[in-house]
Design a protein around this motif. Structure first.
Motif, PDB file in Angstrom:
ATOM      1  N   UNK A   1      14.668  -0.362  15.732  1.00  0.00           N
ATOM      2  CA  UNK A   1      13.360  -0.579  16.354  1.00  0.00           C
ATOM      3  C   UNK A   1      13.135   0.285  17.590  1.00  0.00           C
ATOM      4  N   UNK A   2      14.137   1.076  17.959  1.00  0.00           N
ATOM      5  CA  UNK A   2      14.063   1.816  19.214  1.00  0.00           C
ATOM      6  C   UNK A   2      13.489   3.215  19.005  1.00  0.00           C
ATOM      7  N   UNK A   3      12.921   3.810  20.081  1.00  0.00           N
ATOM      8  CA  UNK A   3      12.332   5.153  19.970  1.00  0.00           C
ATOM      9  C   UNK A   3      13.408   6.230  19.913  1.00  0.00           C
ATOM     10  N   UNK A   4      13.002   7.402  19.483  1.00  0.00           N
ATOM     11  CA  UNK A   4      13.916   8.547  19.422  1.00  0.00           C
ATOM     12  C   UNK A   4      13.720   9.469  20.623  1.00  0.00           C
TER      13      UNK A   4
ATOM     14  N   UNK B   1      16.874   5.128  28.874  1.00  0.00           N
ATOM     15  CA  UNK B   1      18.029   4.371  29.362  1.00  0.00           C
ATOM     16  C   UNK B   1      18.061   3.043  28.623  1.00  0.00           C
ATOM     17  N   UNK B   2      19.270   2.598  28.271  1.00  0.00           N
ATOM     18  CA  UNK B   2      19.424   1.326  27.576  1.00  0.00           C
ATOM     19  C   UNK B   2      20.409   0.457  28.358  1.00  0.00           C
TER      20      UNK B   2
ATOM     21  N   UNK C   1      17.443   7.688  22.236  1.00  0.00           N
ATOM     22  CA  UNK C   1      17.906   6.322  22.473  1.00  0.00           C
ATOM     23  C   UNK C   1      18.334   5.650  21.170  1.00  0.00           C
ATOM     24  N   UNK C   2      17.545   5.806  20.107  1.00  0.00           N
ATOM     25  CA  UNK C   2      17.868   5.134  18.851  1.00  0.00           C
ATOM     26  C   UNK C   2      19.227   5.569  18.325  1.00  0.00           C
ATOM     27  N   UNK C   3      19.473   6.863  18.311  1.00  0.00           N
ATOM     28  CA  UNK C   3      20.734   7.376  17.786  1.00  0.00           C
ATOM     29  C   UNK C   3      21.915   6.894  18.625  1.00  0.00           C
TER      30      UNK C   3
ATOM     31  N   UNK D   1      21.778  -9.080  23.979  1.00  0.00           N
ATOM     32  CA  UNK D   1      20.484  -8.394  23.907  1.00  0.00           C
ATOM     33  C   UNK D   1      20.635  -6.960  24.390  1.00  0.00           C
ATOM     34  N   UNK D   2      19.675  -6.123  24.018  1.00  0.00           N
ATOM     35  CA  UNK D   2      19.627  -4.723  24.444  1.00  0.00           C
ATOM     36  C   UNK D   2      18.228  -4.444  24.972  1.00  0.00           C
ATOM     37  N   UNK D   3      18.146  -3.932  26.187  1.00  0.00           N
ATOM     38  CA  UNK D   3      16.865  -3.593  26.805  1.00  0.00           C
ATOM     39  C   UNK D   3      16.789  -2.082  26.951  1.00  0.00           C
ATOM     40  N   UNK D   4      15.585  -1.536  26.808  1.00  0.00           N
ATOM     41  CA  UNK D   4      15.416  -0.079  26.794  1.00  0.00           C
ATOM     42  C   UNK D   4      14.257   0.327  27.688  1.00  0.00           C
ATOM     43  N   UNK D   5      14.411   1.444  28.403  1.00  0.00           N
ATOM     44  CA  UNK D   5      13.320   2.058  29.165  1.00  0.00           C
ATOM     45  C   UNK D   5      13.226   3.521  28.753  1.00  0.00           C
ATOM     46  N   UNK D   6      12.046   3.952  28.301  1.00  0.00           N
ATOM     47  CA  UNK D   6      11.832   5.329  27.853  1.00  0.00           C
ATOM     48  C   UNK D   6      11.404   6.177  29.037  1.00  0.00           C
ATOM     49  N   UNK D   7      11.899   7.425  29.104  1.00  0.00           N
ATOM     50  CA  UNK D   7      11.529   8.361  30.157  1.00  0.00           C
ATOM     51  C   UNK D   7      10.927   9.621  29.547  1.00  0.00           C
TER      52      UNK D   7
END
Length: 578
Positions: free
Chosen positions: A12-15, A19-20, A37-39, A61-67
């Motif tokens: 479900x995460x972006x490519x 930061x995760x 991030x996904x990979x 759980x895993x939290x993600x912030x896209x930059x």
């Protein structure tokens, strides 16, 4: 989390770069960065080490912030590690800021040493040796009379303070010097701090020669020491570093790992001269099983995220972190792993510095092991002092890595009460409340040491529980030198290094408390001080004869005149005033 759960979450995460964070409830276990991030997150379904496998199992759980960029991801990772101190990351500990000197933006500027300068001030530094900075600032004040007092103390004065009497200030607060003349004195101070050493060195040298000629050898020696500090203030030579045409500043790193801690020693060269040496401690969980490369990559990002990068970086090994390499390359930093020559000798020197620091941490690790706590590197020691309940005060001293961190000492006036338990409870309540409310600028300690036995420790623990501050606390009383914990007493051998560490903290807390108590006690005033004709000696005789101001008030005129130094007129004045 199970491997399948990690794969499903990764899907479900972006490519994009980002930061995760692996989380256990609200606790951050691990922070990582990635170009994709996904990979990267998907790779945790098949962990590359036992440490990472354990972290994944603990996470829920895993939290993600896209930059937008890889560099943003790199710096965000560094900030999150500093903020959350996740247990599974290699993380820089006690990343202290260095002291600076500021001239404030006032019509009558003050000079002060600070780690948090005002935005409007003119700031010089940072400097690595606070004691040298203190010596130089005092010499500047003695030479040019620049004020060092706060705005509160400066305003509304009708007579100069003690600094004027000691020759440290020309007292612009009361007009002893005009604002224009004061500004003329500020100018050479600014010029010295900008690098014009002779502005201060010349008058110090002249004063030293005059003192020697007058055979005032003690003052001459004092001025000689100040002159040496002044001449070294703007940089001192050391081992020469080969400076290449494209490398004005060079940082040399050495790494040593012992147990779950690592030390990075950094040497800095500017213009071919070694001008700075310092060491940093990092938590390296499970011995950082990836080794020195992992520690180097973590240090480089966390240390330089908020500092200027050097032109060149010399490393003992390659760090093998592609994101860090790309960032350094984009910033124009030349990274080298020298194998021979002058640069290799500098790496050896950095390694020696790192290994020396590792050996000095044994007692902290031994103490943590003996008490079965996570760490004991940062310890705060507490004691109270009073005279039968009068002039009650408390001390809060800090030790880091086994050494006193005097910049982090604090002290507190307490309510006068002849109850050591109540006094300790108030002192710990004050410290805990400041920590919980974010009003204390110091990091939370690993351990609190209470000077006293079971009663004092219980009072401290009641305060901690009431304020909700979760920090381990132990007691150490002088009687039998037993370490008291909530559930037992430890009788360690008298030569145990970890016992010696606690004794040093306890003794320093006691010294600092007694020193403050004596200061407060000596400043105690009574209404007798305001009675005309009653000086310090007469006041002492009156209190010695009658025991208290209340008894002086109830004394007859005949009783008062029976005291040496008290005549009929003075006795009548005492009666009318009291």
């Amino acid at each position: 989390m199970q491997p399948q759960s990690v794969r499903e979450r990764a899907g479900d995460l972006p490519t994009e770069p980002g930061v995760y964070q692996f989380l256990d409830g609200e606790t951050t276990l691990y922070v990582g960065k990635a170009v994709d991030v996904r990979s990267r997150v998907r790779s945790y379904a098949d962990p590359r080490s036992a440490r990472i496998a354990r972290m994944v199992r603990e996470a829920d759980a895993i939290d993600v912030a896209v930059t937008d960029t890889e560099t943003q991801a790199l710096l965000l990772e560094a900030n999150l590690i500093k903020r959350h101190q996740p247990r599974y990351n290699v993380r820089l500990k006690d990343d202290k800021s260095y002291p600076m000197v500021q001239l404030t933006d006032h019509d009558v500027p003050r000079i002060e040493i600070t780690r948090d300068p005002d935005e409007s001030a003119t700031v010089f530094g940072p400097y690595t040796k606070k004691t040298r900075v203190e010596t130089v600032v005092k010499a500047l004040r003695e030479t040019y009379g620049i004020r060092g007092c706060s705005d509160h103390k400066y305003s509304g004065r009708d007579r100069p303070c003690l600094d004027f009497e000691m020759g440290l200030c020309t007292a612009p607060c009361t007009g002893e010097i005009s604002v224009d003349a004061y500004s003329e004195d500020v100018d050479p101070v600014r010029r010295f701090l900008e690098g014009e050493t002779g502005i201060l060195a010349d008058p110090l040298e002249s004063g030293m020669q005059e003192a020697a000629a007058a055979k005032d050898f003690e003052r001459a020696a004092n001025l000689r020491d100040r002159l040496a500090a002044v001449e070294r203030f703007h940089g001192e030579g050391g081992e020469a570093v080969q400076a290449y045409d494209d490398a004005n500043t060079v940082d040399v790193l050495g790494v040593a790992i012992e147990g779950e801690e690592a030390t990075v020693a950094r040497l800095r060269s500017e213009g071919g001269k070694l001008v700075d040496r310092d060491r940093f401690t990092l938590a390296a969980p499970y011995g950082a099983d990836e080794g020195v490369p992992t520690v180097i990559a973590a240090f480089v990002v966390q240390h330089y995220a908020e500092r200027d990068l050097p032109d060149a970086l010399l490393l003992p090994e390659r760090h093998d972190d592609e994101e860090v390499a790309a960032w350094l390359d984009a910033e124009g930093v030349a990274v080298r792993v020298p194998g021979a020559g002058r640069e290799a000798k500098l790496i050896d020197l950095a390694l020696k510095n790192a290994r020396r620091n590792v050996g000095g941490r044994d007692e902290c690790g031994m103490l943590a092991d003996a008490l079965e706590i996570d760490a004991a590197r940062r310890i705060e020691g507490f004691d109270v002092s009073h005279a039968q309940g009068k002039s009650a005060v408390g001390s809060d001293v800090t030790f880091v890595g086994g050494s006193a961190e005097k910049a982090d000492y604090r002290r507190k006036k307490l309510d006068d009460e002849n109850d050591d338990y109540a006094n300790m409870r108030r002192l710990i309540t004050w410290r805990a409340a400041r920590a919980v409310e974010g009003r204390d600028d110091r990091p939370d300690p690993d351990l609190l040491l209470i000077d006293g036995g079971k009663g004092q420790l219980e009072a401290a623990r009641e305060a901690l529980e009431a304020e909700g501050w979760d920090v381990p606390a132990v007691g150490l009383a002088k009687s039998e030198e037993r370490v008291i914990t909530p559930d037992r007493e430890h009788a360690w051998p008298s030569d145990a290094p970890h016992l010696h560490l606690l004794q040093r903290v306890r003794d320093e807390a006691h010294r600092f408390a007694v020193q403050y108590h004596q200061t407060i006690r000596d400043d105690v005033r009574t209404v007798l001080d305001d009675v005309p004709g009653i000086g310090p000696e007469t006041r002492k005789r009156l209190l010695g004869r009658f025991g208290s101001v209340e008894n002086v008030r109830e004394a007859t005129l005949d009783d008062l005149t029976s005291v040496d130094g008290v005549g009929q007129k003075t006795a009548e004045t005492v009666k009318s005033r009291l």
